[in-house]
Design an enzyme around this catalytic site. Structure first.
Site, PDB file in Angstrom:
ATOM      1  N   SER A  45       0.826  -1.207   0.000  1.00  0.00           N
ATOM      2  CA  SER A  45       0.000   0.000   0.000  1.00  0.00           C
ATOM      3  C   SER A  45       0.857   1.251   0.000  1.00  0.00           C
ATOM      4  CB  SER A  45      -0.962   0.006   1.194  1.00  0.00           C
ATOM      5  OG  SER A  45      -0.260  -0.114   2.415  1.00  0.00           O
ATOM      6  N   GLU A  46       2.055   1.192   0.638  1.00  0.00           N
ATOM      7  CA  GLU A  46       2.992   2.311   0.553  1.00  0.00           C
ATOM      8  C   GLU A  46       4.432   1.819   0.592  1.00  0.00           C
ATOM      9  OE1 GLU A  46      -0.515   4.813   1.930  1.00  0.00           O
ATOM     10  OE2 GLU A  46       0.382   3.038   2.819  1.00  0.00           O
ATOM     11  N   THR A  47       5.272   2.585  -0.085  1.00  0.00           N
ATOM     12  CA  THR A  47       6.726   2.463   0.020  1.00  0.00           C
ATOM     13  C   THR A  47       7.262   3.832   0.401  1.00  0.00           C
ATOM     14  OG1 THR A  47       6.907   0.655  -1.586  1.00  0.00           O
ATOM     15  CG2 THR A  47       8.868   2.008  -1.239  1.00  0.00           C
ATOM     16  N   HIS A  73       2.255   3.638   8.839  1.00  0.00           N
ATOM     17  CA  HIS A  73       2.891   2.319   8.943  1.00  0.00           C
ATOM     18  C   HIS A  73       4.222   2.287   8.207  1.00  0.00           C
ATOM     19  CE1 HIS A  73       1.363   1.153   4.880  1.00  0.00           C
ATOM     20  NE2 HIS A  73       2.253   0.179   4.951  1.00  0.00           N
ATOM     21  N   PHE A 209      -8.693   2.233   1.373  1.00  0.00           N
ATOM     22  CA  PHE A 209      -7.642   3.103   0.842  1.00  0.00           C
ATOM     23  C   PHE A 209      -7.759   3.176  -0.681  1.00  0.00           C
ATOM     24  CE2 PHE A 209      -2.770   3.497   0.177  1.00  0.00           C
ATOM     25  CZ  PHE A 209      -2.848   4.877   0.074  1.00  0.00           C
TER      26      PHE A 209
END
Length: 277
Positions: A45-47, A73, A209
């Site tokens: 979902s994120e980097t 996170h 999201f």
């Protein structure tokens, strides 16, 4: 370049669960297009991308589809990576819009981290927007917990908060991804935080999201900061809360959020992390 990305799960429940984030640390940030392509290839979902800046770190966050202003996170995952590489300590981070800190530590194989968010605020959500969001999920006003009116909250990124009366209603959450993406991007929300208060200090949460192309995030530190800041604004009886998230996805996650004193001040969000194979 993707070989430089560490994969770390944040807000774990013991030795399992946690929300995976990519962590890239280098001497200078890549260009926007490269960061976007790497985040898409990683697929989480994120980097987070980090490079030295003065006495701290310049950080940016990318989902598979877009850049996001702040990600809790991924910040926890970065704190874990810095602790492993550089030792326990508190690290200053400069996002696109704010200065934050993350503290990481490792002892006996256990990794913990805590962030201090940007200023956290909350205000009542307009009725028309609330009605549109309820329709997206098939909820009605009767499903809402009157103790926590729907709110627009921000702890580094924007979120709509919907508090439900029952855990069953939370577990039944469903929505159309494309319709959710349209709504969230139009309103500038990172996620919609749907929560249920089991008690004054224990919450259950789910976070669609769609704005980042992800149906649901199993643990969302930025939304936890926004929620705790909002609860402080409405005079909730507890300033520190535990949040259980990801259970409905089979990915248990635990977050702890403590609203610091003062209206609009920051929130400390803490949890454990583990390095993924």
């Amino acid at each position: 370049m993707i070989e430089q990305v560490r994969r770390i799960a944040a807000f774990c429940a013991g030795d399992s669960g946690g929300n995976p984030a990519g962590v890239w640390i280098g001497t200078a940030l890549p260009d926007d297009g490269t960061m976007g392509r790497v985040a898409a290839a990683v697929g989480y979902s994120e980097t987070v991308f980090a490079a030295p800046l003065d006495d701290g770190w310049r950080v940016r966050y990318f989902s598979p589809e877009s850049e996001v202003p702040f990600c809790g996170h991924a910040t926890i995952a970065l704190g874990a990576a810095l602790a492993l590489e550089r030792g326990a300590g508190t690290y200053a981070l400069q996002t696109n819009h704010a200065q934050v800190t993350v503290e990481g530590a490792e002892a006996g194989g256990a990794i913990t981290a805590s962030l201090v968010s940007p200023p956290a605020t909350g205000s009542a959500a307009p009725a028309a927007i609330v009605n549109e969001a309820l329709a997206l999920f098939g909820y009605t006003h009767d499903d809402l917990d009157p103790r926590m009116p729907p709110a627009l909250a921000n702890g580094g990124a924007g979120h709509l908060i919907l508090a439900l009366k029952t855990r069953a209603a939370l577990g039944a959450m469903r929505y159309d991804l494309d319709a959710g993406r349209t709504l969230m991007r139009r309103e500038g929300w990172a996620t919609i935080a749907i929560v249920h208060a089991e008690s004054a200090t224990r919450f259950h949460a789910r976070n669609p999201f769609a704005s980042g192309g992800v149906y649901e995030d199993p643990a969302t530190g930025a939304a936890a900061a926004a929620l705790a800041g909002y609860l402080r604004e409405i005079g909730w009886p507890a300033t520190a809360i535990d949040i259980v998230q990801g259970e409905d996805m089979g990915v248990p996650c635990h977050l702890h959020a403590e609203a610091l004193p003062g209206q609009g001040s920051a929130v400390r969000v803490s949890g454990s992390a583990r390095v993924m194979a």
